[in-house]
Design a protein around this motif. Structure first.
Motif, PDB file in Angstrom:
ATOM      1  N   ALA A 123     -27.295  90.549 -21.368  1.00  0.00           N
ATOM      2  CA  ALA A 123     -27.807  89.791 -20.467  1.00  0.00           C
ATOM      3  C   ALA A 123     -28.648  88.807 -21.104  1.00  0.00           C
ATOM      4  CB  ALA A 123     -28.706  90.690 -19.557  1.00  0.00           C
ATOM      5  N   ASP A 124     -28.907  88.831 -22.348  1.00  0.00           N
ATOM      6  CA  ASP A 124     -29.818  87.997 -23.026  1.00  0.00           C
ATOM      7  C   ASP A 124     -29.103  86.638 -23.643  1.00  0.00           C
ATOM      8  OD1 ASP A 124     -28.809  89.245 -25.005  1.00  0.00           O
ATOM      9  OD2 ASP A 124     -30.364  89.527 -26.095  1.00  0.00           O
ATOM     10  N   LYS A 125     -27.623  86.729 -23.258  1.00  0.00           N
ATOM     11  CA  LYS A 125     -26.746  85.652 -23.924  1.00  0.00           C
ATOM     12  C   LYS A 125     -27.080  84.381 -23.484  1.00  0.00           C
ATOM     13  CE  LYS A 125     -23.285  88.986 -25.328  1.00  0.00           C
ATOM     14  NZ  LYS A 125     -23.450  89.086 -26.578  1.00  0.00           N
ATOM     15  N   GLU A 126     -26.692  83.414 -24.282  1.00  0.00           N
ATOM     16  CA  GLU A 126     -26.631  81.963 -23.569  1.00  0.00           C
ATOM     17  C   GLU A 126     -25.621  82.106 -22.378  1.00  0.00           C
ATOM     18  OE1 GLU A 126     -25.420  77.242 -25.010  1.00  0.00           O
ATOM     19  OE2 GLU A 126     -25.681  79.050 -26.406  1.00  0.00           O
ATOM     20  N   GLY A 127     -25.700  81.391 -21.644  1.00  0.00           N
ATOM     21  CA  GLY A 127     -24.785  81.217 -20.283  1.00  0.00           C
ATOM     22  C   GLY A 127     -25.068  82.244 -19.157  1.00  0.00           C
ATOM     23  N   VAL A 128     -26.367  83.065 -19.319  1.00  0.00           N
ATOM     24  CA  VAL A 128     -26.669  84.012 -18.188  1.00  0.00           C
ATOM     25  C   VAL A 128     -27.744  83.470 -17.665  1.00  0.00           C
ATOM     26  CG1 VAL A 128     -27.188  86.552 -17.816  1.00  0.00           C
ATOM     27  CG2 VAL A 128     -25.525  86.073 -19.600  1.00  0.00           C
ATOM     28  N   ILE A 129     -28.039  83.506 -16.557  1.00  0.00           N
ATOM     29  CA  ILE A 129     -29.226  82.949 -15.751  1.00  0.00           C
ATOM     30  C   ILE A 129     -29.269  83.443 -14.360  1.00  0.00           C
ATOM     31  CG2 ILE A 129     -28.749  80.543 -16.951  1.00  0.00           C
ATOM     32  CD1 ILE A 129     -27.764  79.454 -14.234  1.00  0.00           C
ATOM     33  N   GLY A 130     -30.549  83.120 -13.846  1.00  0.00           N
ATOM     34  CA  GLY A 130     -30.703  83.459 -12.444  1.00  0.00           C
ATOM     35  C   GLY A 130     -30.577  82.207 -11.785  1.00  0.00           C
ATOM     36  N   PHE A 131     -31.032  82.379 -10.335  1.00  0.00           N
ATOM     37  CA  PHE A 131     -30.863  81.308  -9.265  1.00  0.00           C
ATOM     38  C   PHE A 131     -32.314  81.223  -8.663  1.00  0.00           C
ATOM     39  CE2 PHE A 131     -28.840  79.366  -5.303  1.00  0.00           C
ATOM     40  CZ  PHE A 131     -29.205  78.019  -5.928  1.00  0.00           C
ATOM     41  N   ARG A 132     -33.196  80.707  -9.256  1.00  0.00           N
ATOM     42  CA  ARG A 132     -34.467  80.590  -8.679  1.00  0.00           C
ATOM     43  C   ARG A 132     -35.379  79.383  -8.495  1.00  0.00           C
ATOM     44  NH1 ARG A 132     -35.571  83.603  -4.969  1.00  0.00           N
ATOM     45  NH2 ARG A 132     -37.798  83.381  -5.238  1.00  0.00           N
ATOM     46  N   ASP A 133     -34.923  78.466  -9.362  1.00  0.00           N
ATOM     47  CA  ASP A 133     -35.539  77.065  -9.200  1.00  0.00           C
ATOM     48  C   ASP A 133     -34.373  75.872  -9.543  1.00  0.00           C
ATOM     49  OD1 ASP A 133     -35.273  77.291 -12.024  1.00  0.00           O
ATOM     50  OD2 ASP A 133     -37.221  78.057 -12.257  1.00  0.00           O
ATOM     51  N   GLU A 142     -24.901  71.276 -15.638  1.00  0.00           N
ATOM     52  CA  GLU A 142     -24.649  70.842 -17.071  1.00  0.00           C
ATOM     53  C   GLU A 142     -23.508  71.929 -17.277  1.00  0.00           C
ATOM     54  OE1 GLU A 142     -28.116  71.712 -18.856  1.00  0.00           O
ATOM     55  OE2 GLU A 142     -29.212  69.921 -18.339  1.00  0.00           O
ATOM     56  N   ALA A 143     -23.325  73.348 -17.011  1.00  0.00           N
ATOM     57  CA  ALA A 143     -22.384  74.147 -17.520  1.00  0.00           C
ATOM     58  C   ALA A 143     -20.987  73.590 -16.741  1.00  0.00           C
ATOM     59  CB  ALA A 143     -22.666  75.534 -16.803  1.00  0.00           C
ATOM     60  N   SER A 144     -21.226  73.225 -15.765  1.00  0.00           N
ATOM     61  CA  SER A 144     -19.953  72.867 -14.865  1.00  0.00           C
ATOM     62  C   SER A 144     -19.193  71.845 -15.409  1.00  0.00           C
ATOM     63  CB  SER A 144     -20.189  72.504 -13.357  1.00  0.00           C
ATOM     64  OG  SER A 144     -20.914  71.165 -13.537  1.00  0.00           O
ATOM     65  N   ALA A 150     -17.047  81.023 -13.795  1.00  0.00           N
ATOM     66  CA  ALA A 150     -18.248  81.326 -13.397  1.00  0.00           C
ATOM     67  C   ALA A 150     -18.091  82.819 -12.720  1.00  0.00           C
ATOM     68  CB  ALA A 150     -19.079  80.352 -12.323  1.00  0.00           C
ATOM     69  N   ALA A 151     -18.966  83.592 -12.850  1.00  0.00           N
ATOM     70  CA  ALA A 151     -19.190  84.982 -12.228  1.00  0.00           C
ATOM     71  C   ALA A 151     -20.676  85.026 -11.615  1.00  0.00           C
ATOM     72  CB  ALA A 151     -18.972  85.863 -13.140  1.00  0.00           C
ATOM     73  N   VAL A 152     -20.589  85.263 -10.445  1.00  0.00           N
ATOM     74  CA  VAL A 152     -22.063  85.459  -9.553  1.00  0.00           C
ATOM     75  C   VAL A 152     -22.260  86.976  -9.426  1.00  0.00           C
ATOM     76  CG1 VAL A 152     -23.394  84.832  -7.527  1.00  0.00           C
ATOM     77  CG2 VAL A 152     -21.881  83.201  -8.793  1.00  0.00           C
ATOM     78  N   ILE A 153     -23.093  87.466  -9.942  1.00  0.00           N
ATOM     79  CA  ILE A 153     -23.369  89.014  -9.781  1.00  0.00           C
ATOM     80  C   ILE A 153     -24.422  89.191  -8.505  1.00  0.00           C
ATOM     81  CG2 ILE A 153     -24.028  91.014 -10.749  1.00  0.00           C
ATOM     82  CD1 ILE A 153     -23.395  90.038 -13.307  1.00  0.00           C
ATOM     83  N   ASP A 235     -17.486  82.135 -18.031  1.00  0.00           N
ATOM     84  CA  ASP A 235     -18.205  81.249 -19.242  1.00  0.00           C
ATOM     85  C   ASP A 235     -19.762  81.134 -18.679  1.00  0.00           C
ATOM     86  OD1 ASP A 235     -15.831  80.687 -20.790  1.00  0.00           O
ATOM     87  OD2 ASP A 235     -15.627  79.296 -18.781  1.00  0.00           O
ATOM     88  N   LEU A 236     -19.976  81.366 -17.444  1.00  0.00           N
ATOM     89  CA  LEU A 236     -21.371  81.374 -16.768  1.00  0.00           C
ATOM     90  C   LEU A 236     -21.570  82.363 -15.900  1.00  0.00           C
ATOM     91  CD1 LEU A 236     -24.025  79.464 -16.061  1.00  0.00           C
ATOM     92  CD2 LEU A 236     -22.767  78.611 -14.071  1.00  0.00           C
ATOM     93  N   VAL A 237     -22.530  83.167 -16.197  1.00  0.00           N
ATOM     94  CA  VAL A 237     -22.981  84.269 -15.356  1.00  0.00           C
ATOM     95  C   VAL A 237     -24.256  84.151 -14.660  1.00  0.00           C
ATOM     96  CG1 VAL A 237     -23.514  86.872 -15.293  1.00  0.00           C
ATOM     97  CG2 VAL A 237     -21.922  85.862 -16.958  1.00  0.00           C
ATOM     98  N   VAL A 238     -24.238  84.236 -13.299  1.00  0.00           N
ATOM     99  CA  VAL A 238     -25.331  83.865 -12.564  1.00  0.00           C
ATOM    100  C   VAL A 238     -25.749  85.075 -11.840  1.00  0.00           C
ATOM    101  CG1 VAL A 238     -26.499  82.617 -10.525  1.00  0.00           C
ATOM    102  CG2 VAL A 238     -24.819  81.496 -12.180  1.00  0.00           C
TER     103      VAL A 238
END
Length: 814
Positions: A123-133, A142-144, A150-153, A235-238
């Motif tokens: 969960a601490d890898k680059e490319g793992v983020i939340g969606f708050r701000d 930038e990732a796109s 992309a995976a949205v959990i 490649d991107l996990v939100v």
């Protein structure tokens, strides 16, 4: 004279600022106010983050609720980009991470929340983020540009909005959810299934009943592994699986916390003089994550601080509206029902409409709407008020009385006329029917935009827009239906009316224009001031003085504000062609100013990132290069390939053509950012066919293209025509540029403009050689008035003072 008490607000978000707005109305002189905000931005609408992501071109300025001038006008000291790290309850002081301290008589904690990150390996890898701000939105954008999967959990409200935004960015999106139903906390099974089917039609895919066990990859996320052994590449996990109240600051000061900061009905914490509200607060065991309850808390706390009698905060009934283009979903109250409840349902799978009402006794307890949410606000008010609905259940569900042959039992206007004056119309902003009517009758608000600017009704999620429009029609009469939406809430005038008035009346300044044309807000706003400044400059290139105060901060500083409050400097490199000497010079300057990052941009230029505000004038002076206008509505760049100079496939001199175009049109103001490219052969290595104006070399000539966009919503150009010589390229490009400047609305990209006016009409407008000559003459007149915008700052010591470090933030603070 009464000395005002000292009030400190920690948190510059929607809940805290709404409380301050109420307090300023109730007791404008009672407090001296200081605000600390961890983000380097003014107060913005967090609800609209999904819109920023979905719309692509939208930026922070489009969702700002209170701009820098609001703080200054109200005498508020703002420390933007300062996170408070300590509260001393004994001395009644707070201290920020940058060493700024402030004392308080009353302290408001509105520290909000953060995304809950699943405690799984990776969960601490680059490319793992939340969606708050806004920073999360920037990370996704930038990732796109580099990644595609992309995976949205999280299949709840926020997860689906993030997923829709990522789809719009061109990514392949899979939503991972631990339930069999999407939005299972807001929708019943029938509505959830209809929602899933609609989102699948839009291109979204789903992994339901999936439990994430691990995020794979080395340094950066490469995918998900699930507990059943299956996997998914990403490649991107939100992560959008919930929120965690930011209560650590309070806990460290000895204030009582559980999940959030514990508060009573007056929003007081366990520490004297300290209050909490918003997502960080926990009232009766509940920490609310929706905006309407937070605004209700703010209204109660403002009354308490102002000494106005109040019953206190008793908790909130909540409603949910999904903000995904093409999908209308609403739910409120006890939507599932259960023991002691009765349900009424109506489903039309042909038109994609589903409605469900849950009734307990003779009261409406909950509602679910899909496909048609126009009655959402009215049903929500019935749930909150507890008004008896016996005998009206089916009418409320169907919108007409059974046996009437489908005739409406009560129109929207009739329902609005019967609505009590104190009933809330806009739940997000707590605006009553009476407040809307007062804005129309006394405030002269005759358009939706004007009402929005005056009361903030419909300014958040937009779900109450039909009610506000209905009240406008009911109160102001049929004539108001004909009123066209203005360029902003300060005026009902559109672009054409404003341009015509400036020309016919000879208006010469922004303030004069607003005064003569009857702006409702005498100072205008961040939308209309830059627009008027552009229209005046476009119409009067020889006489209009460009008004720096009517430009956005980035344009005033000739550099882009970054998320940490520093700036990025982009010197212009014509056609992307440079020399060893120029590169060495840029490198020397970057070293002298300790620039932490130098990056090549997509437009073939160098971006010097991390520059301090106070270093900007000297850095530009030492560079001695023109600005690349990477921040403004102007010609940004002309991208080129090497053409026939080196490439064996090249048919024309693409670099020479690109440099000529860029030098001809640099610094010219345009309605929106403007990008060009020149490709030396049809292989199109410079990607000219996704630019605002593209030139592609062919054997014996050049193709001219227009209206492309390589950003979030990719659009290929339309062919304007084919010419033979470089002189013709210059003639047609200049004519096109000026025609766009004269006919497009402020902020309208060429891609949208071409689709609006039609490529045929543009070809027709440019077909006449005489008209092309006339357009180029007007363009040259505008270009002749331009000077290097940095020279006046370099030469004028008074202007340079604007760049000195600021101890207290005002409108100029990034």
């Amino acid at each position: 004279m009464t000395i005002p008490k000292k009030l400190v607000l920690v948190g510059n978000g929607m809940a805290g600022i709404r409380c301050i707005e109420h307090l300023l109305k109730l007791a404008p002189d009672a407090y001296s106010i200081t605000i600390f905000g961890a983000e380097p931005h003014p107060n913005y609408n967090r609800i609209q983050l999904s819109s920023v992501l979905a719309d692509g071109g939208a930026g922070l300025q489009d969702i700002v609720l209170n701009d820098w001038s609001w703080y200054e006008d109200n005498g508020i000291t703002l420390h933007a980009g300062h996170a408070v790290t300590a509260i001393d309850t004994a001395s009644r002081t707070v201290t920020s991470d940058q060493g700024v301290s402030a004392s308080y008589d009353a302290l408001l904690l509105a520290t909000g929340s953060r995304a809950y990150i699943l405690p799984v390996p990776g969960a601490d890898k680059e490319g793992v983020i939340g969606f708050r701000d806004i920073r999360d939105c920037q990370t996704m954008l930038e990732a796109s540009r580099t990644y595609r999967r992309a995976a949205v959990i999280g299949g709840g409200l926020l997860g689906l909005e993030a997923a829709r935004g990522l789809l719009n960015l061109g990514m392949d999106v899979t939503v991972v959810h631990n339930s069999a139903l999407l939005m299972n906390r807001q929708l019943d099974p029938a509505a959830s299934l209809m929602l899933q089917q609609e989102l699948e039609r839009q291109g979204m895919t789903f992994r339901l009943n999936a439990q994430t066990a691990e995020i794979t990859g080395r340094k950066r996320a490469a995918g998900l592994k699930f507990k059943d052994g299956s996997s998914l590449d990403a490649d991107l996990v939100v992560m959008a699986v919930g929120i965690v109240p930011n209560a650590e600051l309070a806990a460290s000061a000895g204030i009582e916390t559980r999940r959030g900061i514990i508060v009573g009905d007056e929003l007081a914490t366990s520490a004297p003089g300290i209050y909490a509200l918003g997502e960080c607060a926990e009232h009766d065991g509940i920490a609310y994550g929706l905006v309407a309850p937070l605004y209700e808390q703010g209204a109660v706390l403002a009354k308490h601080l102002a000494g106005v009698p109040t019953e206190g905060y008793r908790g909130s009934v909540t409603s949910t509206k999904l903000k995904v283009s093409g999908v209308d979903v609403f739910s409120a109250g006890d939507y599932m029902g259960g023991a002691g409840a009765r349900s009424l349902r109506w489903q039309d799978e042909m038109d994609g409409v589903y409605k469900k009402l849950v009734v307990r006794g003779d009261r409406l307890a909950g509602a679910v709407l899909f496909g048609d949410t126009s009655d959402g606000a009215m049903l929500f008010n019935l749930i909150k008020s507890g008004e008896p609905i016996a005998g009206r259940e089916k009418e409320l569900l169907l919108g007409y009385a059974p046996g009437s042959g489908g005739a409406a039992a009560s129109s929207l206007l009739e329902r609005l006329a019967a609505m009590p004056s104190d009933e809330i119309v806009c739940g997000c902003n707590g605006v009553s029917k009476e407040a809307v009517i007062q804005a129309i009758v006394s405030g002269g608000c005759t358009s939706l935009g004007a009402i929005k600017a005056c009361t903030k009704a419909s300014a958040s999620c937009g779900g109450c827009k039909p009610l506000v429009e209905g009240l406008l029609e009911l109160t102001a009469g049929d004539a108001v239906v004909q009123v066209r939406e203005g360029i902003c809430g300060c005026t009902s005038l559109g672009r054409e009316e404003i341009v015509e008035a400036i020309s016919s009346m000879g208006l010469s300044g922004v303030r004069e224009t607003m005064h003569v044309l009857g702006w409702s807000q005498p100072e205008g706003c961040s939308k209309c001031r830059p627009a008027l400044n552009y229209y005046l400059g476009m119409l009067q290139p020889g006489s209009h003085r460009d008004e720096k105060e009517s430009r956005f901060a980035n344009e005033r500083y000739h550099a882009n504000i970054q998320k940490d409050g520093t700036f990025s400097v982009v010197p212009r490199i014509y056609g992307g062609v440079t020399s060893p000497a120029e590169l060495k010079h840029i490198a020397d300057v970057a070293e002298r100013f300790q620039v932490p990052l130098v990056k090549f941009t997509g437009g073939q230029r160098l971006d010097l990132l991390g520059v301090r505000k106070e270093d900007l004038p000297r850095m530009w002076e030492e560079l001695g290069m023109a600005s690349g206008s990477a921040y403004g509505k102007a010609l940004r760049t002309v991208k080129t390939c090497v053409g026939d100079t080196f490439c064996r496939f090249g048919t024309q001199d693409a670099m020479g053509m690109g440099i000529r175009l860029e030098k001809a049109y640099e610094r010219i103001s345009t309605p929106a950012k403007f990008k060009m490219a020149v490709s030396g052969c049809p292989r199109n290595c410079a990607e000219a066919t996704i630019k605002d104006f593209g030139v592609v070399a062919i054997d014996g000539g050049w193709e001219l293209h227009a209206g492309g966009n390589g950003g979030v919503k990719v659009r290929a150009t339309d062919l304007i025509g084919v010419v033979r010589t470089e002189e013709e390229v210059m003639e047609w490009s200049g004519a096109f540029l000026q025609y766009y400047r004269e006919t497009a609305a402020w902020g309208e990209r060429t891609a949208h403009w071409v689709e609006r006016v039609g490529i045929g009409s543009i070809r027709e407008a440019l077909a006449s050689a005489e008209e092309r000559i006339a357009l180029n003459e007007r363009l040259q007149e505008a270009l002749a008035t331009l000077e290097d915008p940095w020279q006046e700052i370099v030469d004028d010591p008074e202007l340079r003072k604007n760049f000195e470090p600021l101890a207290v933030a005002g409108r100029e603070q990034p």
